[in-house]
Write an enzyme that holds these catalytic residues in place. Structure first.
Site, short mmCIF file in Angstrom:
data_model
loop_
_atom_site.label_atom_id
_atom_site.label_comp_id
_atom_site.label_asym_id
_atom_site.label_seq_id
_atom_site.Cartn_x
_atom_site.Cartn_y
_atom_site.Cartn_z
N LYS A 1 0.98 -1.65 0.18
CA LYS A 1 -0.08 0.37 0.08
C LYS A 1 0.40 1.05 -0.19
O LYS A 1 1.58 1.09 0.90
CB LYS A 1 -1.00 0.13 1.63
CG LYS A 1 -2.38 -0.30 0.91
CD LYS A 1 -3.32 0.13 2.32
CE LYS A 1 -4.83 0.80 1.34
NZ LYS A 1 -5.87 0.34 2.74
N GLU B 1 -19.39 -6.83 9.72
CA GLU B 1 -20.72 -6.01 10.51
C GLU B 1 -21.29 -6.96 11.20
O GLU B 1 -22.77 -6.59 11.93
CB GLU B 1 -21.22 -5.30 9.10
CG GLU B 1 -20.62 -3.71 9.02
CD GLU B 1 -19.13 -3.88 7.96
OE1 GLU B 1 -19.42 -5.39 7.21
OE2 GLU B 1 -18.01 -3.16 7.75
N ARG C 1 -25.47 -3.35 6.40
CA ARG C 1 -25.13 -5.32 6.55
C ARG C 1 -25.95 -5.86 7.32
O ARG C 1 -25.68 -6.54 7.56
CB ARG C 1 -23.69 -5.32 6.04
CG ARG C 1 -23.38 -5.30 5.92
CD ARG C 1 -22.63 -6.38 4.47
NE ARG C 1 -22.20 -6.01 3.01
CZ ARG C 1 -21.35 -5.59 2.35
NH1 ARG C 1 -19.97 -5.92 2.85
NH2 ARG C 1 -20.68 -5.07 0.87
C1 LIG Z 1 -19.21 -3.15 4.54
C2 LIG Z 1 -17.86 -2.63 4.68
N1 LIG Z 1 -17.27 -2.18 5.67
C3 LIG Z 1 -16.16 -1.19 6.00
C4 LIG Z 1 -15.86 -0.71 4.90
C5 LIG Z 1 -14.99 0.45 4.97
N2 LIG Z 1 -13.99 -0.03 4.35
C6 LIG Z 1 -13.23 0.62 3.03
S1 LIG Z 1 -11.93 0.01 2.36
C7 LIG Z 1 -11.65 -0.90 3.61
C8 LIG Z 1 -10.37 -1.71 3.85
C9 LIG Z 1 -10.25 -3.00 2.47
O1 LIG Z 1 -9.23 -3.35 2.82
P1 LIG Z 1 -9.04 -4.48 1.39
O2 LIG Z 1 -9.56 -4.82 1.07
O3 LIG Z 1 -7.14 -4.68 2.06
O4 LIG Z 1 -8.23 -3.37 0.87
P2 LIG Z 1 -6.44 -2.86 0.99
O5 LIG Z 1 -7.53 -0.90 0.97
O6 LIG Z 1 -5.95 -2.99 1.75
O7 LIG Z 1 -6.15 -2.24 -0.82
C10 LIG Z 1 -12.62 -1.10 4.76
C11 LIG Z 1 -12.12 -1.84 6.39
C12 LIG Z 1 -15.94 -0.40 3.82
N3 LIG Z 1 -15.91 -0.18 2.23
N4 LIG Z 1 -17.11 -1.76 3.62
#
Ligand SMILES: Cc1ncc(C[n+]2csc(CCOP(=O)(O)OP(=O)(O)O)c2C)c(N)n1
Length: 630
Positions: free
Chosen positions: A280, A367, A395
């Site tokens: 990242k 969630e 959710r």
């Molecule tokens: C249902 C839901 N819960 C929480 C989030 C908040 N959220 C956005 S990106 C993220 C992290 C995602 O991690 P990853 O899939 O590993 O992607 P990265 O940003 O590390 O590339 C979270 C928790 C979301 N978008 N959707």
């Protein structure tokens, strides 16, 4: 190359590895420069520059279906599909959306914002493709964080069973928003450290299958060999057992490795997982060296230092106000436990975790699970506080209904980012929670007007023994008011008159109180006396106060930064109908029956007429005799 001249991603297929490297470097510079002005999801995008280029080289969008999970990492895809010229409007009113958007481009096939939907969408598209007898690849691109979401695991189960041709691109940067958590994360860690899957074996098997007659039997022998060795050498055993062919771990910043593995995947029948390791923030030092993922989503910053360009000193964030009050409560009540679905940073729970490391649980992007964990805790006499964004609580609706409300469990919901959220737009607006929560038996719902009331609400909620209770609070900073030294209990269902008045009443709460007070002030100058009530309990209503108002025949204007359908104003209409106040004048202001896109909150409020001016004009219409006199 000037990225703004790109119309279509097909040119990427003709690029050499050297060209690709050069383009990757251009794209990084472009992202770092543009996002320093607009803000956006910098870290995730810098991590997938090479991966996105490699995907566009090996596959043909839009014939092959690119499906970005969460969608916050789709900026490079947007650049390659002709949208670089719009990046100065990213996440701004009427500008480029920060997530995939079908109306923006034929290359955006699936809209997201919430995580963990890509694999299920891919399965739907795969079924459609096969029924229609079409030939194309389906490519969900999912992060290791999003993979922890329940839906993604349900989809893996289904895809592995159906053996559909779907190529899952697992973008593993070991981060969710903060450090990723959970047993699955640990399993991925073992795959990462196990080193490369013995691809020679696959090559052999693939070749043998091509040789007629002996191919079948030899291939079977190779398969058996592969199976027996898997337990020792195959890093992706977990996925192989689920029915996927595993390729990886792949260096997500090395074009040779990426292209080789994607080409293998392209030739492989059935479900495939390509496990790609990325970093990242890659290529921008402040973001690369950030272990807390403050660069996941950023506002404007200075490129050289990475220093954030913040507004002048502001009051604390609402999330901090709430969790600080919770921390204080937790000092004298050991039953208090905080739960977050992957949002420790956003929900500002770090300090709570430092002080009570055994009483904070990050459950991953889960969630539904988080809600039922809270319910389970409550059955044991604990006092769970579930910090959850309004939009993500959607959710967990069945868990709220079936597990929490039905059993009348004392779960406290800290409903963060309630109301319009701004730049994240449609997928993230926290505007439905009132409508979907107030219809549930046993539910109590409130919203504070400032940090003083917020701390008293936290105290009230943590001492509430009458079932579930939600405190909704907005994105952004609180008011900066003086707070009482001690936390106090607020009577459940009690409202507060903020401004006396005799010609009409505004019932409102939270973020719209200020607008109501200003409208009342303006109308006073015009001879119309408007009472302003802080309807801090959205449910239950202050029925005594409502009877007084309706018996006095005062017109009522309700104002809420939430959807009108099923909202707080609707509950006032219901009250009038149920109590036979047939001539009661009631007008409602709130969010109309459509999804609200991205933009600054004041711009959005103006667009939907949720303004002081609209309140003034409504109140004038509702008090015609006064208007004539004025
Ligand atoms: C249902 C839901 N819960 C929480 C989030 C908040 N959220 C956005 S990106 C993220 C992290 C995602 O991690 P990853 O899939 O590993 O992607 P990265 O940003 O590390 O590339 C979270 C928790 C979301 N978008 N959707």
């Amino acid at each position: 190359m000037d990225l703004k001249t790109i119309q279509d991603p097909s040119f990427v297929r003709d690029l050499s590895n050297e060209d690709l490297k050069q383009l990757a470097s251009n794209i990084r510079t472009f992202l770092i420069e543009n996002l320093s002005k607009t803000g956006g999801h910098l870290g995730a995008n810098l991590g997938v520059v090479e991966l996105t280029l490699a995907l566009h080289k090996v596959y043909e969008s839009p014939k092959d279906r690119f499906i970005f999970d969460v969608g916050h990492q789709s900026y490079i895809h947007k650049i390659l599909t002709g949208r670089a010229g719009q990046f100065d409007t990213l996440r701004q009113y009427k500008g480029l959306c920060g997530f995939p958007k079908r109306c923006e481009s034929e290359h955006d096939l699936w809209e997201t914002g919430h995580s963990s939907t890509s694999l299920s969408a891919a399965m739907g598209m795969a079924i459609a493709r096969d029924v229609k007898d079409e030939k194309h690849a389906i490519l969900p691109i999912i992060g290791d964080g999003a993979l922890t979401g329940g839906m993604a695991l349900e989809a893996l189960n289904h895809i592995g069973h159906e053996k559909k041709n779907i190529t899952v691109i697992l973008n593993d940067n070991e981060m969710s928003i903060a450090k990723n958590v959970g047993a699955l994360h640990n399993a991925l860690g073992r795959m990462r450290s196990a080193g490369k899957y013995n691809r020679a074996k696959d090559d052999l098997e693939w070749l043998l299958k091509k040789i007629p007659a002996v191919g079948g039997r030899l291939a079977q022998a190779a398969e058996r060999l592969k199976d027996s060795m898997k337990y020792f050498v195959v890093p992706g055993m977990f996925f192989e057992e689920l029915g996927f062919t595993y390729y990886g771990p792949v260096d997500g910043h090395d074009f040779n490795d990426l292209l080789e593995n994607l080409n293998y995947a392209k030739k492989t029948e059935g479900p495939v997982i390509v496990h790609v390791m990325t970093q990242k923030g890659k290529g921008y030092h402040p973001a690369e060296s950030d272990q807390t993922d403050k660069w996941h989503g950023v506002g404007p910053y200075k490129i050289d230092s990475g220093e954030k360009i913040k507004p002048d000193a502001a009051p604390p964030a609402w999330s901090s106000v709430i969790t600080e009050a919770l921390r204080r409560e937790a000092r004298s009540d050991e039953r208090i436990v905080a739960i977050t679905p992957a949002m420790i940073l956003g929900s500002k729970l770090e300090k709570f975790g430092e002080e009570f490391p055994d009483r904070l649980f990050d459950v991953g992007i889960a969630e539904q699970h988080a809600t039922t964990v809270a319910a389970g805790l409550a059955t044991q006499g604990m006092k769970p506080f579930l910090a959850i964004y309004s939009t993500f609580l959607q959710r967990a609706y069945d868990q709220v209904v079936h597990d929490v409300c039905r059993q009348k469990l004392n779960v406290v919901f800290g409903i963060d980012r309630a109301g319009l959220v701004g730049a994240d737009g449609e997928t993230h607006q926290g505007v439905f929670d009132i409508a979907f929560l107030r219809s549930l038996p046993n539910m109590t719902l409130m919203m504070p007007r400032d940090e003083n009331e917020a701390q008293h609400m936290v105290h009230t909620a943590m001492n509430h023994e009458g079932g579930p209770i939600g405190i909704r609070y907005p994105r952004g900073n609180a008011k900066g008011v003086q707070v009482d030294p001690e936390h106090k209990l607020i009577d459940i269902g009690s409202w507060e008159v903020l401004q006396e008045g005799s010609d009409a009443v505004i019932l409102t709460f939270g973020t719209t109180i200020e607008m109501a007070l200003e409208a009342s002030e303006e109308l006073k100058k015009q001879g119309i006396s408007v009472r302003v009530v802080n309807a801090r309990f959205i449910k239950p209503l202050d029925e005594t106060m409502l009877h007084d108002i309706m018996q006095a025949d005062m017109p009522i204007l309700t104002i809420e930064e939430a959807v009108l359908k099923g909202g707080f104003g609707s509950s006032i209409l219901e009250f009038a109908e149920e109590n036979l106040y047939r001539n009661q004048v009631i007008k409602r202001m709130g969010i109309p029956d459509r999804f609200i896109e991205h933009g600054k909150v004041p711009e959005l409020l103006k667009e939907i007429d949720l303004t002081k001016e609209a309140a003034v004009s409504n109140l004038k219409e509702m008090t015609p005799s006064k208007r004539k006199r004025a």
